[in-house]
Write a protein that holds these residues in place. Structure first.
Motif, PDB file in Angstrom:
ATOM      1  N   PHE A 124     -26.308  26.642   4.573  1.00 16.48           N
ATOM      2  CA  PHE A 124     -26.286  26.175   5.937  1.00 16.48           C
ATOM      3  C   PHE A 124     -26.636  25.018   5.444  1.00 16.48           C
ATOM      4  N   TYR A 125     -25.976  24.425   7.180  1.00 11.73           N
ATOM      5  CA  TYR A 125     -26.475  23.052   7.201  1.00 11.73           C
ATOM      6  C   TYR A 125     -26.275  22.167   9.174  1.00 11.73           C
ATOM      7  N   VAL A 126     -26.800  21.674   9.233  1.00 13.80           N
ATOM      8  CA  VAL A 126     -27.261  20.982  10.709  1.00 13.80           C
ATOM      9  C   VAL A 126     -27.457  19.619  10.538  1.00 13.80           C
ATOM     10  N   LYS A 127     -26.023  18.989  11.258  1.00  8.01           N
ATOM     11  CA  LYS A 127     -25.942  17.602  10.451  1.00  8.01           C
ATOM     12  C   LYS A 127     -25.612  16.946  12.298  1.00  8.01           C
ATOM     13  N   ASP A 128     -26.426  15.654  12.609  1.00  8.69           N
ATOM     14  CA  ASP A 128     -26.220  14.880  13.449  1.00  8.69           C
ATOM     15  C   ASP A 128     -26.075  13.038  13.141  1.00  8.69           C
ATOM     16  N   ALA A 178     -37.547  31.915  -0.593  1.00 13.71           N
ATOM     17  CA  ALA A 178     -37.421  31.872  -2.093  1.00 13.71           C
ATOM     18  C   ALA A 178     -36.023  31.295  -1.694  1.00 13.71           C
ATOM     19  N   GLY A 179     -36.246  29.801  -1.068  1.00 11.30           N
ATOM     20  CA  GLY A 179     -34.853  29.230  -0.854  1.00 11.30           C
ATOM     21  C   GLY A 179     -35.413  27.813  -0.585  1.00 11.30           C
ATOM     22  N   LYS A 180     -34.468  27.049  -0.358  1.00 11.97           N
ATOM     23  CA  LYS A 180     -34.968  25.238  -0.971  1.00 11.97           C
ATOM     24  C   LYS A 180     -34.117  24.341   0.880  1.00 11.97           C
ATOM     25  N   ILE A 181     -34.928  23.324   1.151  1.00 15.53           N
ATOM     26  CA  ILE A 181     -33.954  22.526   2.335  1.00 15.53           C
ATOM     27  C   ILE A 181     -34.575  21.538   1.370  1.00 15.53           C
ATOM     28  N   TRP A 182     -33.296  20.429   2.391  1.00 19.64           N
ATOM     29  CA  TRP A 182     -33.499  18.832   1.698  1.00 19.64           C
ATOM     30  C   TRP A 182     -32.369  18.569   3.162  1.00 19.64           C
ATOM     31  N   ALA A 183     -32.457  16.936   3.080  1.00 20.69           N
ATOM     32  CA  ALA A 183     -31.997  16.099   3.634  1.00 20.69           C
ATOM     33  C   ALA A 183     -31.053  15.194   2.684  1.00 20.69           C
ATOM     34  N   LYS A 243     -26.934   5.928  11.348  1.00 24.97           N
ATOM     35  CA  LYS A 243     -25.635   6.358  11.162  1.00 24.97           C
ATOM     36  C   LYS A 243     -25.261   7.938  11.196  1.00 24.97           C
ATOM     37  N   GLY A 244     -26.627   8.799  11.036  1.00 24.08           N
ATOM     38  CA  GLY A 244     -26.999  10.261  11.370  1.00 24.08           C
ATOM     39  C   GLY A 244     -27.831  11.226  10.078  1.00 24.08           C
ATOM     40  N   THR A 245     -27.971  12.187  10.084  1.00 27.83           N
ATOM     41  CA  THR A 245     -28.862  13.434   9.480  1.00 27.83           C
ATOM     42  C   THR A 245     -27.884  14.450   9.342  1.00 27.83           C
ATOM     43  N   THR A 246     -27.893  14.834   7.943  1.00 30.63           N
ATOM     44  CA  THR A 246     -28.028  16.256   7.806  1.00 30.63           C
ATOM     45  C   THR A 246     -29.042  17.177   7.354  1.00 30.63           C
ATOM     46  N   PHE A 247     -29.155  18.431   7.607  1.00 32.74           N
ATOM     47  CA  PHE A 247     -30.273  19.106   6.666  1.00 32.74           C
ATOM     48  C   PHE A 247     -29.591  20.069   5.839  1.00 32.74           C
ATOM     49  N   TYR A 248     -29.543  20.164   4.997  1.00 30.06           N
ATOM     50  CA  TYR A 248     -29.137  21.757   4.600  1.00 30.06           C
ATOM     51  C   TYR A 248     -30.446  22.574   3.531  1.00 30.06           C
ATOM     52  N   PHE A 249     -29.554  24.250   4.236  1.00 30.67           N
ATOM     53  CA  PHE A 249     -30.932  24.549   3.722  1.00 30.67           C
ATOM     54  C   PHE A 249     -30.274  26.193   2.999  1.00 30.67           C
TER      55      PHE A 249
END
Ligand SMILES: Nc1ncnc2c1ncn2[C@@H]1O[C@H](COP(=O)(O)OP(=O)(O)OP(=O)(O)O)[C@@H](O)[C@H]1O
Ligand SMILES: [Mg+2]
Length: 130
Positions: free
Chosen positions: A61-65, A109-114, A120-126
């Motif tokens: 999943f991602y949240v992008k701005d 038991a997951g993982k999150i990164w960015a 320019k902006g940011t995307t968080f993924y997990f």
């Protein structure tokens, strides 16, 4: 903080159904979305997108701005409790949100990164492992 006097484009892509703790997932999305809208405060048009990508067996999943972004050399600080990279008053906050998000993801038991770039902006993924 005035988050209203600008245009917002919010894109919600189709998301798969997942098995996870509902209230904890609300914490994850509330924090990631509130950051996305907060750190786009200077944009004439704030763009925020939520979606997911199938990467091998993982549903990422991602949240992008398109917001202010940050330098990736400070990525560890971003997830640390009470650590903030943007101290300008216009970005209110206590630096706790992402540390809680990371704990929820770890509990599943997951993982999150960015990925981010200043200006320019940011995307968080997990992803979660269930
Ligand atoms: N989408 C984003 N764009 C740019 N910087 C971000 C983004 N999300 C987080 N950050 C940076 O990471 C820091 C930590 O984020 P976190 O959500 O933990 O705290 P906060 O938003 O400052 O406060 P709180 O979430 O407790 O209200 C932020 O202070 C900011 O510097
Ligand atoms: Mg936050």
């Amino acid at each position: 903080m005035n988050l209203t006097n600008r245009e917002h484009q919010f894109v919600l892509k189709p998301l798969p159904e997942i098995l996870a703790d509902k209230r904890m997932m609300e914490i994850v999305f509330t924090n990631l979305l509130s950051n996305a809208f907060k750190y786009t405060i200077d944009r004439e048009v704030a763009y925020v997108e939520v979606g997911y990508e199938q990467k091998e067996k993982k549903q990422v999943f991602y949240v992008k701005d398109n917001g202010v972004g940050f330098n990736m050399k400070y990525i560890d600080k971003v997830f640390g409790a009470f650590q903030r990279l943007h101290n300008d008053e216009k970005y209110g906050g206590s630096g706790i949100g992402l540390s809680i998000v990371q704990r929820v993801v770890n509990k599943h038991a997951g993982k999150i990164w960015a990925e981010s770039e200043p200006g320019k902006g940011t995307t968080f993924y997990f992803y979660l492992n269930l």
